[in-house]
Design a protein around this motif. Structure first.
Motif, mmCIF file in Angstrom:
data_model
loop_
_atom_site.group_PDB
_atom_site.id
_atom_site.type_symbol
_atom_site.label_atom_id
_atom_site.label_comp_id
_atom_site.label_asym_id
_atom_site.label_seq_id
_atom_site.Cartn_x
_atom_site.Cartn_y
_atom_site.Cartn_z
ATOM 1 N N GLU A 195 13.603 -0.757 -17.982
ATOM 2 C CA GLU A 195 14.224 -0.596 -16.657
ATOM 3 C C GLU A 195 13.966 0.776 -16.059
ATOM 4 N N GLU A 196 13.989 1.806 -16.906
ATOM 5 C CA GLU A 196 13.780 3.156 -16.393
ATOM 6 C C GLU A 196 12.347 3.337 -15.877
ATOM 7 N N ILE A 197 11.395 2.626 -16.491
ATOM 8 C CA ILE A 197 10.006 2.691 -16.032
ATOM 9 C C ILE A 197 9.868 2.017 -14.672
ATOM 10 N N ILE A 198 10.509 0.863 -14.530
ATOM 11 C CA ILE A 198 10.470 0.143 -13.254
ATOM 12 C C ILE A 198 11.058 1.004 -12.139
ATOM 13 N N LYS A 199 12.209 1.598 -12.406
ATOM 14 C CA LYS A 199 12.851 2.435 -11.391
ATOM 15 C C LYS A 199 11.982 3.631 -11.022
ATOM 16 N N ALA A 200 11.365 4.249 -12.029
ATOM 17 C CA ALA A 200 10.510 5.414 -11.777
ATOM 18 C C ALA A 200 9.301 5.029 -10.921
ATOM 19 N N LYS A 201 8.703 3.879 -11.228
ATOM 20 C CA LYS A 201 7.546 3.424 -10.462
ATOM 21 C C LYS A 201 7.936 3.112 -9.020
ATOM 22 N N LEU A 202 9.072 2.435 -8.844
ATOM 23 C CA LEU A 202 9.509 2.056 -7.498
ATOM 24 C C LEU A 202 9.846 3.280 -6.654
ATOM 25 N N VAL A 203 10.525 4.245 -7.267
ATOM 26 C CA VAL A 203 10.870 5.467 -6.534
ATOM 27 C C VAL A 203 9.603 6.228 -6.150
ATOM 28 N N SER A 204 8.669 6.336 -7.096
ATOM 29 C CA SER A 204 7.405 7.033 -6.823
ATOM 30 C C SER A 204 6.636 6.354 -5.700
ATOM 31 N N LEU A 205 6.575 5.025 -5.755
ATOM 32 C CA LEU A 205 5.846 4.274 -4.735
ATOM 33 C C LEU A 205 6.539 4.355 -3.380
ATOM 34 N N PHE A 206 7.866 4.341 -3.382
ATOM 35 C CA PHE A 206 8.602 4.465 -2.121
ATOM 36 C C PHE A 206 8.293 5.806 -1.464
ATOM 37 N N ILE A 207 8.252 6.850 -2.254
ATOM 38 C CA ILE A 207 7.951 8.182 -1.718
ATOM 39 C C ILE A 207 6.523 8.247 -1.183
ATOM 40 N N LEU A 208 5.570 7.693 -1.953
ATOM 41 C CA LEU A 208 4.161 7.801 -1.596
ATOM 42 C C LEU A 208 3.724 6.826 -0.506
ATOM 43 N N THR A 209 4.307 5.632 -0.484
ATOM 44 C CA THR A 209 3.845 4.624 0.480
ATOM 45 C C THR A 209 4.707 4.530 1.742
ATOM 46 N N VAL A 210 5.901 5.099 1.712
ATOM 47 C CA VAL A 210 6.783 5.028 2.883
ATOM 48 C C VAL A 210 7.128 6.422 3.411
ATOM 49 N N ILE A 211 7.772 7.229 2.578
ATOM 50 C CA ILE A 211 8.239 8.542 3.033
ATOM 51 C C ILE A 211 7.084 9.464 3.409
ATOM 52 N N LEU A 212 6.109 9.600 2.508
ATOM 53 C CA LEU A 212 4.988 10.511 2.773
ATOM 54 C C LEU A 212 4.185 10.122 4.009
ATOM 55 N N PRO A 213 3.820 8.836 4.184
ATOM 56 C CA PRO A 213 3.104 8.474 5.405
ATOM 57 C C PRO A 213 3.882 8.780 6.691
ATOM 58 N N VAL A 214 5.194 8.612 6.657
ATOM 59 C CA VAL A 214 6.016 8.937 7.839
ATOM 60 C C VAL A 214 5.941 10.430 8.127
ATOM 61 N N LEU A 215 6.045 11.249 7.081
ATOM 62 C CA LEU A 215 5.959 12.705 7.249
ATOM 63 C C LEU A 215 4.575 13.122 7.748
ATOM 64 N N LEU A 216 3.548 12.483 7.215
ATOM 65 C CA LEU A 216 2.185 12.796 7.656
ATOM 66 C C LEU A 216 1.975 12.380 9.108
ATOM 67 N N TYR A 217 2.589 11.253 9.498
ATOM 68 C CA TYR A 217 2.501 10.819 10.887
ATOM 69 C C TYR A 217 3.142 11.852 11.811
#
Length: 201
Positions: free
Chosen positions: A35-57
């Motif tokens: 479970e901790e691996i799943i959460k870590a992957k999801l958080v990392s992906l959320f930051i990289l695929t959602v948060i970071l692109p918004v900031l770059l925009y």
């Protein structure tokens, strides 16, 4: 109806579709993941695929390289697509590797290929639908998962078929794309996933 079609374009935005695919994968995969691996992957992906692109925009907008989040012209898409390609390269090298999940790895490789293809078309002044790329890419990934894991996800596949049509209708209603731009977008999203299936199915 106008509000509904507008909502579809925002709710099922290309930025959230890869994460949607990953969440669905973890919910249906018969493989065991801590479970901790799943959460870590999801958080990392959320930051990289959602948060970071918004900031770059926002950075690109401040620099005057884009005028709106809709990226109305092919020229405006070049820098966001270039930056997104770099983010996807980081993901396949550091976050989702073949040793972790071969299915997700090739899912993101497919997304990267679609992104680069869309970028090349933008350089040639053609504006393929990124919404359709994202939606059809996830749709094809789900079809492959149902075969690969021999699981019944007919309900989700029906939903994705309806969603694909709804997204296309939404983009036409908003006059964001022509029919050919939608068709090319759907092709760019589906084909890389279909071709890469041979490496893991």
């Amino acid at each position: 109806m106008d509000k509904l079609l507008r909502s579809i374009s925002y709710i099922f935005h290309p930025l959230v579709m890869p994460l949607f695919g990953v969440v669905f994968y973890f919910s249906k995969s018969p493989r065991y993941f801590p479970e901790e691996i799943i959460k870590a992957k999801l958080v990392s992906l959320f930051i990289l695929t959602v948060i970071l692109p918004v900031l770059l925009y926002l950075l690109l907008k401040i620099l005057g390289l884009v005028s709106s989040i809709n990226l109305k012209t092919a020229k405006e898409r070049i820098y966001p697509l270039m930056l997104n390609a770099l983010v996807l390269i980081i993901i396949v090298q550091r976050i989702i590797t073949p040793s972790h999940s071969i299915e997700l790895y090739f899912f993101f490789v497919g997304i990267l290929i679609s992104n680069i293809s869309c970028l090349l078309l933008a350089i040639m002044k053609f504006k393929a639908s990124i919404h359709m790329i994202a939606t059809t890419g996830v749709f094809m990934f789900f079809i492959a998962l149902s075969i690969h894991f021999s699981i019944n996800i007919n309900g989700m596949l029906i939903f994705m078929a309806i969603l694909t049509g709804a997204v296309g209708t939404s983009r036409l209603h908003l006059k964001a794309h022509s029919y050919i731009e939608l068709i090319i977008g759907a092709f760019l999203g589906l084909m890389p996933q279909l071709i890469l299936v041979t490496y893991w199915l």
